[in-house]
Design a protein around this motif. Structure first.
Motif, PDB file in Angstrom:
ATOM      1  N   ILE A 164     -58.485  32.116  24.062  1.00 16.74           N
ATOM      2  CA  ILE A 164     -57.656  33.216  23.545  1.00 16.74           C
ATOM      3  C   ILE A 164     -57.237  34.152  24.684  1.00 16.74           C
ATOM      4  O   ILE A 164     -56.081  34.587  24.755  1.00 16.74           O
ATOM      5  CB  ILE A 164     -58.403  33.985  22.427  1.00 16.74           C
ATOM      6  CG1 ILE A 164     -58.531  33.086  21.186  1.00 16.74           C
ATOM      7  CG2 ILE A 164     -57.705  35.295  22.076  1.00 16.74           C
ATOM      8  CD1 ILE A 164     -59.380  33.660  20.058  1.00 16.74           C
ATOM      9  N   ARG A 186     -61.047  33.741  13.214  1.00 17.71           N
ATOM     10  CA  ARG A 186     -60.508  32.888  14.287  1.00 17.71           C
ATOM     11  C   ARG A 186     -61.415  31.675  14.529  1.00 17.71           C
ATOM     12  O   ARG A 186     -60.933  30.568  14.794  1.00 17.71           O
ATOM     13  CB  ARG A 186     -60.355  33.699  15.595  1.00 17.71           C
ATOM     14  CG  ARG A 186     -59.303  34.800  15.514  1.00 17.71           C
ATOM     15  CD  ARG A 186     -57.887  34.219  15.515  1.00 17.71           C
ATOM     16  NE  ARG A 186     -56.884  35.249  15.365  1.00 17.71           N
ATOM     17  CZ  ARG A 186     -56.259  35.549  14.222  1.00 17.71           C
ATOM     18  NH1 ARG A 186     -56.512  34.877  13.120  1.00 17.71           N
ATOM     19  NH2 ARG A 186     -55.354  36.509  14.178  1.00 17.71           N
ATOM     20  N   GLU A 202     -56.736  40.740  21.431  1.00 19.61           N
ATOM     21  CA  GLU A 202     -55.647  40.356  20.510  1.00 19.61           C
ATOM     22  C   GLU A 202     -55.118  41.620  19.812  1.00 19.61           C
ATOM     23  O   GLU A 202     -53.899  41.820  19.690  1.00 19.61           O
ATOM     24  CB  GLU A 202     -56.179  39.345  19.476  1.00 19.61           C
ATOM     25  CG  GLU A 202     -55.121  38.885  18.490  1.00 19.61           C
ATOM     26  CD  GLU A 202     -55.655  37.921  17.421  1.00 19.61           C
ATOM     27  OE1 GLU A 202     -56.570  37.119  17.715  1.00 19.61           O
ATOM     28  OE2 GLU A 202     -55.146  37.978  16.292  1.00 19.61           O
ATOM     29  N   CYS A 249     -60.932  39.287  20.132  1.00 17.10           N
ATOM     30  CA  CYS A 249     -60.091  39.904  19.093  1.00 17.10           C
ATOM     31  C   CYS A 249     -59.757  41.350  19.422  1.00 17.10           C
ATOM     32  O   CYS A 249     -58.713  41.861  18.978  1.00 17.10           O
ATOM     33  CB  CYS A 249     -60.753  39.752  17.732  1.00 17.10           C
ATOM     34  SG  CYS A 249     -60.708  38.017  17.217  1.00 17.10           S
ATOM     35  N   HIS A 285     -60.095  27.927  14.159  1.00 13.71           N
ATOM     36  CA  HIS A 285     -60.099  27.054  15.332  1.00 13.71           C
ATOM     37  C   HIS A 285     -60.885  25.773  15.084  1.00 13.71           C
ATOM     38  O   HIS A 285     -60.502  24.694  15.539  1.00 13.71           O
ATOM     39  CB  HIS A 285     -60.676  27.803  16.533  1.00 13.71           C
ATOM     40  CG  HIS A 285     -60.723  26.972  17.782  1.00 13.71           C
ATOM     41  ND1 HIS A 285     -59.604  26.682  18.533  1.00 13.71           N
ATOM     42  CD2 HIS A 285     -61.757  26.319  18.388  1.00 13.71           C
ATOM     43  CE1 HIS A 285     -59.944  25.912  19.553  1.00 13.71           C
ATOM     44  NE2 HIS A 285     -61.239  25.675  19.492  1.00 13.71           N
TER      45      HIS A 285
END
Ligand code: NDP
Length: 298
Positions: A28, A158, A284, A281, A162
């Protein structure tokens, strides 16, 4: 095939899929870096506020900055001594809130006990609230409006995506009902598109083992070391460990990893599962925050 002492090849083949949070975090971070580069490296800044000298908090903040840099983001660490006043803490957060060069603000939890955490968080504009913890962010989450979602629950989602863990029509039991983890996670899992049926359990839940055994996905977020064992796991279930307990044996989670080895279908390690995903995250969310504030990112 390598053979683990004491297990037959058949037992070994029944070992659960281990969902590696470190590897997914790295992926990520790389993807965020690529998106930032493709957008022409715009200035995107994450600011952290660390009050006091709590050791684990210092480590968490250091890691957040390390991975922010790897993702091509600018990061700032603002620190204050543990004995700072409420008005000093609020002045710092208010200055970051008003600074257009700062896109995301994270106030590292927990604050020293003499400070009013809610009053500090209330100063965060929802579009900069990369921890997703303010009343407005949580309200947007409940209403299904665009906004920033708490990092640990987003990290769990996530991991499920994934590793191809089906959620639609599945029963997920979340052990823990906090506003940081359990409650937002239940909302995320039951959203349209994810479509799990989420049950929140807590310290007053009756027959917890039986309830967990009925679940396709069990998420431990209680902070009670090893409380989820073989009696809580139906064959093939996915077990996600959020809880962190510091013991003489080191950091352990809510899930008794060894006890469920030949029962679970997939499991996160602790450490190395949800913790790294919380950082991924956060980054993100920083990108999402920048986009909410008008930075052009595809
Ligand atoms: P809280 O202490 O706020 O909440 C814990 C929850 O667990 C409460 O709802 C509590 O129930 C419930 N609980 C406690 N004991 C039991 C029990 N015996 N049976 C069933 N439920 C129980 O913690 P947080 O939500 O903030 O954090 C949870 C854990 O996750 C902690 O260990 C924390 O360190 C860790 N954490 C990990 C992160 C990561 O990245 N992996 C990030 C954030 C947190 P009740 O409400 O009834 O008291």
């Amino acid at each position: 095939m390598t053979t683990v002492p004491g297990t037959s090849p058949q037992q070994e083949s029944q070992k659960p899929l281990v969902m590696d949070g470190n590897a997914l975090r790295d992926l990520i971070v790389e993807q965020i870096g690529a998106r930032v580069a493709a957008a022409g490296n715009p200035h995107i800044c994450l600011a952290t506020v660390l009050i006091g000298e709590d050791g684990p908090s210092q480590t968490y903040v250091r890691n957040k900055h390390k991975f922010a840099a790897k993702a091509g983001l600018v990061s700032r660490n603002e620190t204050m001594p543990a004995n700072c006043t409420q008005s000093e803490a609020e002045a710092l957060v208010a200055s970051l809130a008003a600074d257009p060069s700062v896109h995301g603000i994270l106030v590292q939890q927990p604050l020293p006990s003499h400070l009013n955490n809610d009053a500090v968080l209330a100063l965060l504009p929802a579009d900069k609230d990369v921890d997703g913890l303010t009343a407005e962010s949580l309200g947007r989450l409940v209403r299904g409006e665009p906004g920033l979602v708490p990092c640990t629950p987003l990290g769990v989602l996530r991991l499920l995506e994934h590793y191809g863990i089906a959620t639609a029509g599945k029963h997920a039991v979340i052990v823990g009902r906090s506003t940081l983890v359990g409650t937002p996670l239940a909302i995320l899992l039951s959203r349209k598109g994810v479509d799990a049926t989420a049950t929140i359990a807590h310290s007053r839940t009756s027959n917890l083992a039986e309830l967990c055994r009925s679940a396709d996905i069990v998420i431990g977020a209680s902070g009670q070391a090893g409380m989820i064992g073989k009696d809580h796991c139906k064959p093939g279930a996915t077990l996600i460990d959020v809880g962190i307990s510091r013991t003489e044996k080191g950091i352990v989670g809510d899930i008794d990893f060894e006890a469920v080895q030949n029962i679970a279908g997939a499991i996160t390690p602790m450490p190395g599962g949800t913790g790294p995903m919380t950082i991924a995250c956060l980054l993100e969310n920083t990108l999402t925050a920048a986009a909410l504030q008008g930075v052009k990112i595809s």
